[in-house]
Design an enzyme around this catalytic site. Sequence first.
Site, PDB file in Angstrom:
ATOM      1  N   LYS A 161       0.840  -1.202   0.000  1.00 57.12           N
ATOM      2  CA  LYS A 161       0.000   0.000   0.000  1.00 57.12           C
ATOM      3  C   LYS A 161       0.869   1.244   0.000  1.00 57.12           C
ATOM      4  CE  LYS A 161      -4.006  -1.628   2.652  1.00 57.12           C
ATOM      5  NZ  LYS A 161      -5.036  -1.452   1.623  1.00 57.12           N
TER       6      LYS A 161
ATOM      7  N   ARG B 147     -10.475 -11.234   1.725  1.00 57.94           N
ATOM      8  CA  ARG B 147     -11.366 -12.231   1.133  1.00 57.94           C
ATOM      9  C   ARG B 147     -10.713 -13.620   1.114  1.00 57.94           C
ATOM     10  NH1 ARG B 147     -11.817  -8.802  -4.304  1.00 57.94           N
ATOM     11  NH2 ARG B 147     -11.465  -7.176  -2.771  1.00 57.94           N
TER      12      ARG B 147
HETATM   13  N1  BES Z   1      -8.116  -3.589   4.286  1.00 53.82           N
HETATM   14  C1  BES Z   1      -8.305  -3.120   2.974  1.00 53.82           C
HETATM   15  C2  BES Z   1      -9.600  -2.330   2.803  1.00 53.82           C
HETATM   16  C3  BES Z   1      -9.735  -1.039   3.560  1.00 53.82           C
HETATM   17  C4  BES Z   1      -9.605   0.179   2.933  1.00 53.82           C
HETATM   18  C5  BES Z   1     -10.100  -1.051   4.897  1.00 53.82           C
HETATM   19  C6  BES Z   1      -9.784   1.353   3.629  1.00 53.82           C
HETATM   20  C7  BES Z   1     -10.270   0.125   5.595  1.00 53.82           C
HETATM   21  C8  BES Z   1     -10.125   1.328   4.971  1.00 53.82           C
HETATM   22  C9  BES Z   1      -8.359  -4.296   2.009  1.00 53.82           C
HETATM   23  O1  BES Z   1      -7.633  -5.416   2.362  1.00 53.82           O
HETATM   24  C10 BES Z   1      -7.813  -3.824   0.711  1.00 53.82           C
HETATM   25  O2  BES Z   1      -6.682  -3.443   0.676  1.00 53.82           O
HETATM   26  N2  BES Z   1      -8.646  -3.832  -0.313  1.00 53.82           N
HETATM   27  C11 BES Z   1      -8.246  -3.390  -1.596  1.00 53.82           C
HETATM   28  C12 BES Z   1      -8.805  -4.359  -2.604  1.00 53.82           C
HETATM   29  C13 BES Z   1      -8.258  -4.185  -3.999  1.00 53.82           C
HETATM   30  C14 BES Z   1      -6.789  -4.549  -4.036  1.00 53.82           C
HETATM   31  C15 BES Z   1      -9.046  -5.061  -4.925  1.00 53.82           C
HETATM   32  C16 BES Z   1      -8.838  -1.997  -1.804  1.00 53.82           C
HETATM   33  O3  BES Z   1      -9.930  -1.725  -1.320  1.00 53.82           O
HETATM   34  O4  BES Z   1      -8.174  -1.181  -2.436  1.00 53.82           O
HETATM   35 ZN    ZN Z   2      -5.587  -5.265   1.783  1.00 56.43          ZN
END
Ligand code: BES
Ligand code: ZN
Length: 499
Positions: free
Chosen positions: A280, A354
């Site tokens: 990230k 997921r």
């Molecule tokens: N934990 C994150 C989602 C999240 C985002 C939680 C903001 C709390 C606040 C999740 O694991 C994630 O990173 N999701 C990605 C999915 C994508 C790679 C398909 C996302 O939402 O960008």
């Molecule tokens: Zn994630």
Amino acid sequence: MEISVQKGAIISQVCDLLVLHAFVGEKELEGELKLVDEALAGKLSKYMKEDSFKAKAGSSFHLRTQGEITPKHILVLGLGKKENFDIEAIRQASAVSLNMAGGIKAKTIVSTIHGNGVGELNVADCAQAMVEGARLAGYRFETYRKPSKTDVQVKKFDLFVTNAKDARLAEKGIDSGNLFAKGTLFARDLVNTPAQDMYPEKLVEAAKEIAKGKGTIRVRVYDREALKRMGAGGILGVAQGSDHPPYMVHMIYKPKKATKKRVALVGKAVTFDSGGLSLKPAEYMMTMKVDMGGSAAVLGAFSVIDEVAPACEVHGIFAAVENMPSGKAMRPGDVLTAMNKKTIEVLNTDAEGRLTLADTLCFAVKQKPQAIIDLATLTGACVVALGEEYTGVMSNNDVLTQKILEAAETAGEKMWRLPLEKNYRKLLKSQVADMQNIGSRWGGALTAGLFLEEFVNKTPWAHLDIAGPAYAERDIDAYTKKGATGHGVRTLLTYLKNV
Ligand code: BES
Ligand code: ZN
Ligand code: ZN
């Protein structure tokens, strides 16, 4: 803060702050407001008029009593129009009195019960809401700093009633409010604790600690070896990059009276989500200790479940893992095999929730519940769709959805249904495996929901994407301040009470 019921005469309450309320459009002062006004020789109504206090929602009027009656300060909260008034307005009003008490250094509060007798609201529900609002507003997370010197803590918060019947009902409401708040604050503490101190093993400890000494709760823990035997490839894949080993936790609450009803609560429990090799950006990683917020909601509910005592059997299940990049981490392109033997091509290691939930949901299905509710900080896309305050609800069952939305409404947690559009299933098709772990650029909350649906068979199931409301990036309202919110706990408890 001690909370109890007070009877007697309103004007002789011994307290720093007496809280009253008014609705928009009331011509004459009524009830307690009138009694206090009379005791102050009409000053209250006079000054309210002079300040053109109209009792609009969120407004308030403050007066020093200068020794004319025992309470030192009077606060009149504007509750808006009676027809727009609801249970959430009571939580907010009660939270406002607590917040205002700090400003005037009040340590003891006596408050009338807002909403008593309005519409279908009964004293017990109103009292419960008041306790929730006050306790949630009074929450501080000070494990890692000195308490602020200017922060005056209220010691006593009393709810004023005029008769014995109301007193009994208020007591009942206070008990529920205390439990609902306790569960919520338990979840807040877990989420607020930095990931350095809140790693998978700590969530296992939290579960064991909750069950300790409670005959109604049992806990089973599955370590890495056990997860291998179970074929939990999703959980193992995500955990691979971390120095902290993964655990699956299974909590079982059995009510004292035998029942055939069984509900499974599943929580995402990624104690820190760096994204893994699909790392990230710094900005998005800052609050990723929140990624175990789903499991925190489940643990929060379990922390008081023995006392709330729902009539159904409740299973709390989560897979605690940390998502880190390292030489051992899973790579984009790797293929994992979930517990139901479905293979998953991992195209983005940041879509890790997921993967862990796939196995956890398979495990939940094996417990043969009549309903599964999962809570997960699953997608940023859900926050884009609904904003920071709403949970997205996706479900294969309309009845279950309705029950959850109703519980959320009562509990004061904002939730909105999103569709599980089957036409979008094609977006999860993989060239090399049964499915891939990401969809296209659009509708990310929905493709995540569709991905999860592959693991629940036909079990009635609802997925709550709490990515937005689990953590407040700024102050949201009178009792939801910047930081962990404990979102989900009160909806779960309300739902369980009604099952
Ligand atoms: N934990 C994150 C989602 C999240 C985002 C939680 C903001 C709390 C606040 C999740 O694991 C994630 O990173 N999701 C990605 C999915 C994508 C790679 C398909 C996302 O939402 O960008
Ligand atoms: Zn994630
Ligand atoms: Zn995540």
